[in-house]
Design a protein around this motif. Sequence first.
Motif, PDB file in Angstrom:
ATOM      1  N   LEU B  13       0.830  -1.208   0.000  1.00 48.03           N
ATOM      2  CA  LEU B  13       0.000   0.000   0.000  1.00 48.03           C
ATOM      3  C   LEU B  13       0.866   1.260   0.000  1.00 48.03           C
ATOM      4  O   LEU B  13       0.585   2.226  -0.716  1.00 48.03           O
ATOM      5  CB  LEU B  13      -0.930   0.001   1.214  1.00 48.03           C
ATOM      6  CG  LEU B  13      -2.123  -0.943   1.089  1.00 48.03           C
ATOM      7  CD1 LEU B  13      -2.952  -0.929   2.360  1.00 48.03           C
ATOM      8  CD2 LEU B  13      -2.993  -0.557  -0.103  1.00 48.03           C
ATOM      9  N   LEU B  14       1.932   1.230   0.805  1.00 51.13           N
ATOM     10  CA  LEU B  14       2.832   2.382   0.840  1.00 51.13           C
ATOM     11  C   LEU B  14       3.433   2.627  -0.532  1.00 51.13           C
ATOM     12  O   LEU B  14       3.499   3.748  -1.017  1.00 51.13           O
ATOM     13  CB  LEU B  14       3.969   2.126   1.840  1.00 51.13           C
ATOM     14  CG  LEU B  14       3.696   2.487   3.283  1.00 51.13           C
ATOM     15  CD1 LEU B  14       4.931   2.223   4.131  1.00 51.13           C
ATOM     16  CD2 LEU B  14       3.300   3.955   3.390  1.00 51.13           C
ATOM     17  N   PHE B  15       3.872   1.522  -1.152  1.00 49.14           N
ATOM     18  CA  PHE B  15       4.496   1.604  -2.463  1.00 49.14           C
ATOM     19  C   PHE B  15       3.542   2.245  -3.470  1.00 49.14           C
ATOM     20  O   PHE B  15       3.936   3.068  -4.296  1.00 49.14           O
ATOM     21  CB  PHE B  15       4.883   0.190  -2.903  1.00 49.14           C
ATOM     22  CG  PHE B  15       5.499   0.116  -4.263  1.00 49.14           C
ATOM     23  CD1 PHE B  15       6.800   0.537  -4.471  1.00 49.14           C
ATOM     24  CD2 PHE B  15       4.780  -0.378  -5.336  1.00 49.14           C
ATOM     25  CE1 PHE B  15       7.367   0.469  -5.721  1.00 49.14           C
ATOM     26  CE2 PHE B  15       5.346  -0.449  -6.596  1.00 49.14           C
ATOM     27  CZ  PHE B  15       6.642  -0.022  -6.788  1.00 49.14           C
ATOM     28  N   LEU B  16       2.279   1.875  -3.369  1.00 53.65           N
ATOM     29  CA  LEU B  16       1.289   2.376  -4.318  1.00 53.65           C
ATOM     30  C   LEU B  16       0.879   3.820  -4.027  1.00 53.65           C
ATOM     31  O   LEU B  16       0.694   4.621  -4.936  1.00 53.65           O
ATOM     32  CB  LEU B  16       0.038   1.495  -4.302  1.00 53.65           C
ATOM     33  CG  LEU B  16       0.185   0.107  -4.925  1.00 53.65           C
ATOM     34  CD1 LEU B  16      -1.112  -0.676  -4.773  1.00 53.65           C
ATOM     35  CD2 LEU B  16       0.541   0.221  -6.400  1.00 53.65           C
ATOM     36  N   TYR B  17       0.730   4.133  -2.753  1.00 49.56           N
ATOM     37  CA  TYR B  17       0.076   5.415  -2.442  1.00 49.56           C
ATOM     38  C   TYR B  17       0.996   6.519  -1.927  1.00 49.56           C
ATOM     39  O   TYR B  17       0.608   7.675  -1.893  1.00 49.56           O
ATOM     40  CB  TYR B  17      -1.077   5.177  -1.464  1.00 49.56           C
ATOM     41  CG  TYR B  17      -2.232   4.511  -2.162  1.00 49.56           C
ATOM     42  CD1 TYR B  17      -3.056   5.253  -2.999  1.00 49.56           C
ATOM     43  CD2 TYR B  17      -2.462   3.147  -2.048  1.00 49.56           C
ATOM     44  CE1 TYR B  17      -4.086   4.656  -3.689  1.00 49.56           C
ATOM     45  CE2 TYR B  17      -3.500   2.539  -2.736  1.00 49.56           C
ATOM     46  CZ  TYR B  17      -4.308   3.301  -3.553  1.00 49.56           C
ATOM     47  OH  TYR B  17      -5.324   2.710  -4.246  1.00 49.56           O
ATOM     48  N   LEU B  18       2.227   6.142  -1.530  1.00 52.23           N
ATOM     49  CA  LEU B  18       3.115   7.172  -0.995  1.00 52.23           C
ATOM     50  C   LEU B  18       3.395   8.301  -2.012  1.00 52.23           C
ATOM     51  O   LEU B  18       3.293   9.477  -1.659  1.00 52.23           O
ATOM     52  CB  LEU B  18       4.416   6.542  -0.498  1.00 52.23           C
ATOM     53  CG  LEU B  18       5.142   7.368   0.562  1.00 52.23           C
ATOM     54  CD1 LEU B  18       4.234   7.619   1.753  1.00 52.23           C
ATOM     55  CD2 LEU B  18       6.418   6.674   1.006  1.00 52.23           C
ATOM     56  N   PRO B  19       3.717   7.948  -3.260  1.00 51.53           N
ATOM     57  CA  PRO B  19       3.989   9.038  -4.221  1.00 51.53           C
ATOM     58  C   PRO B  19       2.791   9.980  -4.373  1.00 51.53           C
ATOM     59  O   PRO B  19       2.958  11.199  -4.491  1.00 51.53           O
ATOM     60  CB  PRO B  19       4.247   8.299  -5.542  1.00 51.53           C
ATOM     61  CG  PRO B  19       4.590   6.910  -5.159  1.00 51.53           C
ATOM     62  CD  PRO B  19       3.877   6.633  -3.882  1.00 51.53           C
ATOM     63  N   ILE B  20       1.592   9.395  -4.362  1.00 51.03           N
ATOM     64  CA  ILE B  20       0.390  10.218  -4.495  1.00 51.03           C
ATOM     65  C   ILE B  20       0.244  11.116  -3.272  1.00 51.03           C
ATOM     66  O   ILE B  20      -0.048  12.306  -3.373  1.00 51.03           O
ATOM     67  CB  ILE B  20      -0.854   9.319  -4.672  1.00 51.03           C
ATOM     68  CG1 ILE B  20      -0.723   8.559  -5.985  1.00 51.03           C
ATOM     69  CG2 ILE B  20      -2.128  10.150  -4.642  1.00 51.03           C
ATOM     70  CD1 ILE B  20      -1.873   7.631  -6.280  1.00 51.03           C
ATOM     71  N   ALA B  21       0.529  10.522  -2.099  1.00 48.91           N
ATOM     72  CA  ALA B  21       0.428  11.308  -0.865  1.00 48.91           C
ATOM     73  C   ALA B  21       1.408  12.481  -0.901  1.00 48.91           C
ATOM     74  O   ALA B  21       1.079  13.585  -0.475  1.00 48.91           O
ATOM     75  CB  ALA B  21       0.701  10.410   0.342  1.00 48.91           C
ATOM     76  N   VAL B  22       2.596  12.244  -1.445  1.00 47.96           N
ATOM     77  CA  VAL B  22       3.611  13.311  -1.495  1.00 47.96           C
ATOM     78  C   VAL B  22       3.090  14.500  -2.300  1.00 47.96           C
ATOM     79  O   VAL B  22       3.215  15.652  -1.885  1.00 47.96           O
ATOM     80  CB  VAL B  22       4.927  12.768  -2.106  1.00 47.96           C
ATOM     81  CG1 VAL B  22       5.862  13.915  -2.458  1.00 47.96           C
ATOM     82  CG2 VAL B  22       5.612  11.830  -1.134  1.00 47.96           C
ATOM     83  N   ILE B  23       2.487  14.204  -3.450  1.00 51.57           N
ATOM     84  CA  ILE B  23       1.932  15.279  -4.297  1.00 51.57           C
ATOM     85  C   ILE B  23       0.890  16.084  -3.523  1.00 51.57           C
ATOM     86  O   ILE B  23       0.889  17.313  -3.530  1.00 51.57           O
ATOM     87  CB  ILE B  23       1.264  14.674  -5.554  1.00 51.57           C
ATOM     88  CG1 ILE B  23       2.334  14.237  -6.536  1.00 51.57           C
ATOM     89  CG2 ILE B  23       0.309  15.661  -6.175  1.00 51.57           C
ATOM     90  CD1 ILE B  23       2.390  15.075  -7.773  1.00 51.57           C
ATOM     91  N   VAL B  24       0.004  15.358  -2.836  1.00 52.54           N
ATOM     92  CA  VAL B  24      -1.067  16.043  -2.112  1.00 52.54           C
ATOM     93  C   VAL B  24      -0.473  16.909  -1.004  1.00 52.54           C
ATOM     94  O   VAL B  24      -0.851  18.072  -0.835  1.00 52.54           O
ATOM     95  CB  VAL B  24      -2.078  15.027  -1.545  1.00 52.54           C
ATOM     96  CG1 VAL B  24      -3.133  15.737  -0.724  1.00 52.54           C
ATOM     97  CG2 VAL B  24      -2.719  14.233  -2.671  1.00 52.54           C
ATOM     98  N   VAL B  25       0.510  16.355  -0.277  1.00 56.88           N
ATOM     99  CA  VAL B  25       1.135  17.122   0.799  1.00 56.88           C
ATOM    100  C   VAL B  25       1.822  18.365   0.232  1.00 56.88           C
ATOM    101  O   VAL B  25       1.645  19.475   0.735  1.00 56.88           O
ATOM    102  CB  VAL B  25       2.165  16.250   1.562  1.00 56.88           C
ATOM    103  CG1 VAL B  25       3.008  17.112   2.488  1.00 56.88           C
ATOM    104  CG2 VAL B  25       1.440  15.171   2.356  1.00 56.88           C
ATOM    105  N   LEU B  26       2.561  18.198  -0.860  1.00 52.66           N
ATOM    106  CA  LEU B  26       3.294  19.337  -1.438  1.00 52.66           C
ATOM    107  C   LEU B  26       2.358  20.426  -1.946  1.00 52.66           C
ATOM    108  O   LEU B  26       2.737  21.589  -2.029  1.00 52.66           O
ATOM    109  CB  LEU B  26       4.204  18.867  -2.573  1.00 52.66           C
ATOM    110  CG  LEU B  26       5.493  18.172  -2.150  1.00 52.66           C
ATOM    111  CD1 LEU B  26       6.297  17.736  -3.365  1.00 52.66           C
ATOM    112  CD2 LEU B  26       6.344  19.075  -1.274  1.00 52.66           C
ATOM    113  N   SER B  27       1.115  20.039  -2.288  1.00 52.73           N
ATOM    114  CA  SER B  27       0.183  21.051  -2.789  1.00 52.73           C
ATOM    115  C   SER B  27      -0.230  22.025  -1.690  1.00 52.73           C
ATOM    116  O   SER B  27      -0.785  23.070  -1.963  1.00 52.73           O
ATOM    117  CB  SER B  27      -1.048  20.389  -3.407  1.00 52.73           C
ATOM    118  OG  SER B  27      -1.871  19.842  -2.413  1.00 52.73           O
ATOM    119  N   PHE B  28       0.065  21.661  -0.435  1.00 47.31           N
ATOM    120  CA  PHE B  28      -0.235  22.574   0.683  1.00 47.31           C
ATOM    121  C   PHE B  28       1.030  23.235   1.228  1.00 47.31           C
ATOM    122  O   PHE B  28       1.017  23.870   2.267  1.00 47.31           O
ATOM    123  CB  PHE B  28      -0.936  21.812   1.809  1.00 47.31           C
ATOM    124  CG  PHE B  28      -2.322  21.335   1.433  1.00 47.31           C
ATOM    125  CD1 PHE B  28      -3.384  22.220   1.340  1.00 47.31           C
ATOM    126  CD2 PHE B  28      -2.554  19.994   1.156  1.00 47.31           C
ATOM    127  CE1 PHE B  28      -4.641  21.792   0.978  1.00 47.31           C
ATOM    128  CE2 PHE B  28      -3.817  19.557   0.797  1.00 47.31           C
ATOM    129  CZ  PHE B  28      -4.863  20.455   0.705  1.00 47.31           C
TER     130      PHE B  28
END
Lengths: 341, 258
Positions: B13-28
């Motif tokens: 799950l981390l492998f799949l979703y971490l990159p997406i989470a990074v984008i969302v975090v960086l957008s703030f």
Amino acid sequence: MKRAIALLLLALLGSAWARGELRLFNWADYIPEEVVAEFERRYQARVIIDTFEAPEAMLAKLAAGGDAEYDVVVPPDYYVLEMARAGLIRELDHTKLKNLKNLAPEFQDPQYDPKNRHSIPYLWGTTGIAYDSEAVKKPVDSWAVFFDPEAYAGPCFLLDEMRETIGAALKYLGYSLNDTDPAHLEEAKALLVGAKKRCLGFAGGIEARSRLLAGDAAVVHAYSGDIVQIQEEAPQVKYLVPKEGGTIWTDAVAIPKRAPHPELAYAFLDFILEPEIAAKIANYNAYATPVAAALPYLDPELKANPAIFPPEEVRKKLEYIRDIGDAIRLYDRIWTEVKAR
Amino acid sequence: MRLLLRIHTLLVLLFLYLPIAVIVVLSFNQSRFGVQWRGFTTAWYEKLFNNPRIALYAENTLVVAVVSTLIATVLGTLLAVGLYRYRFRGKGLLRFLLYVPVVIPDIVMGVALLLFFAWVREATGFFRLSLFTIILGHVTFQLAYVALVVKSRLASLDPALEEAAADLGAGGFATFRYVTLPLIWPGVLAGALLAFSLSLDDFVITFFTAGPGSTTLPLYIFGSVKRGVTPEIHALSSILIAASMAGVLLGRALLRRR
């Protein structure tokens, strides 16, 4: 449902029928919205902007029939003559560009497009060295930080651009960055192989910048504009043109051969040569403007930043990347050998 | 053993979703250029919503997604029903051909479409690259997905129902309209939502079929990579992620319903 479909069809047709349209093919986020809005208001036209991520993609689209679709394109200096030869852009009618006189003298007859026959300059900058002044272990003022083991100042990146990077090695050796002498190029190759071993590798301008900001690298080969943009946030990052000299580049603005709205295209070219408009474009991008008459309207910090407007003695040492004809094969071979090592 | 399995799941799950989470975090993130965290802000979203240029690209994206989904859903559903209901020569081949757009690499499809459009344009003068050609390109792959989803719904249908309708005197169209379609409706909607989210974030095929004035959000995001991806782009990506996830989740919920 039916009404929704009808509305969508209308919207589709409507966009095709809109009159007074200027179609601009540009880098992403390279022109301030304020300037576009001003042009739209003054000329009662709609500006449509499409973006490209690499000049090669822009050239490919134009060659595939895009020269009849776009009114204005923004090629890098070294593509202007090639595009003119390929019949993709038209020779400019200077009587329609009354603001040409606003250009600084050196941009009225630039090397890459003598007498501005096919293009006008948009913005310009240099390629040199960016470094983190708190992380470097030795002073930085020369290409030696990459090519001389003695001068190694910290983890480094070279640009992943053939002409820029081979050019930097040639400059360090004291040659022109358009040198085509095979012996000189062999010397450059030897330097690059050594630099590749010491550095972290090759990277695009933006990637190298991010690695510099993240602290992974201390010294990177970089474009001036990319670095100046971040200095407000990261004042420890400095940029300079090495004492041996570097590259000067200009993004040019041209009109495709079969542009659908050439009159509006001329109006746009003349518009961006207006002093206040040119200044807005330069302020937005933090790049240098070729429009001398725009200087009074520039942000004072921008004007005073030597990384953007290098002093005269540095400017003398800058060279354009020129078309070198068949010698490009020699460059290709050396570049492949360096990258394969 | 169970613990190992849990760790494994977590890692996947981390492998799949971490990159997406990074984008969302960086957008703030307040920092405009770096990847370092400099404090929370929603300014990028505000900037995004006030940018007329990006609004236009969003409009293009939505027009393409809605129109292509409508076309693909109607055609895909009819295709699936035809395959389900009738026997005819070449049915096996047609069923096989249905999988081709699903497995063929996007880039091959994109280049093929580009060449095809250029060829037709030479011959007829139509098919100038525009939103219209993007829509056609999207329909080519969406069609197969819709047909496959509807087909799986049809497979679970009791054939006796259609027979009963025919017994009671309903013609082919009436049976479809009043019996088959209501039964497969959740499948049709699920297929449509899948097609919609595929169109929304398609890059490769759009890239090859786009003409002047038809820049979509994925094209714009790609274009900004070389000039430095700003948090504004991260915000845009986050919204696209949310929109396509919503589409997929809604589709799944509909498929589950009987």
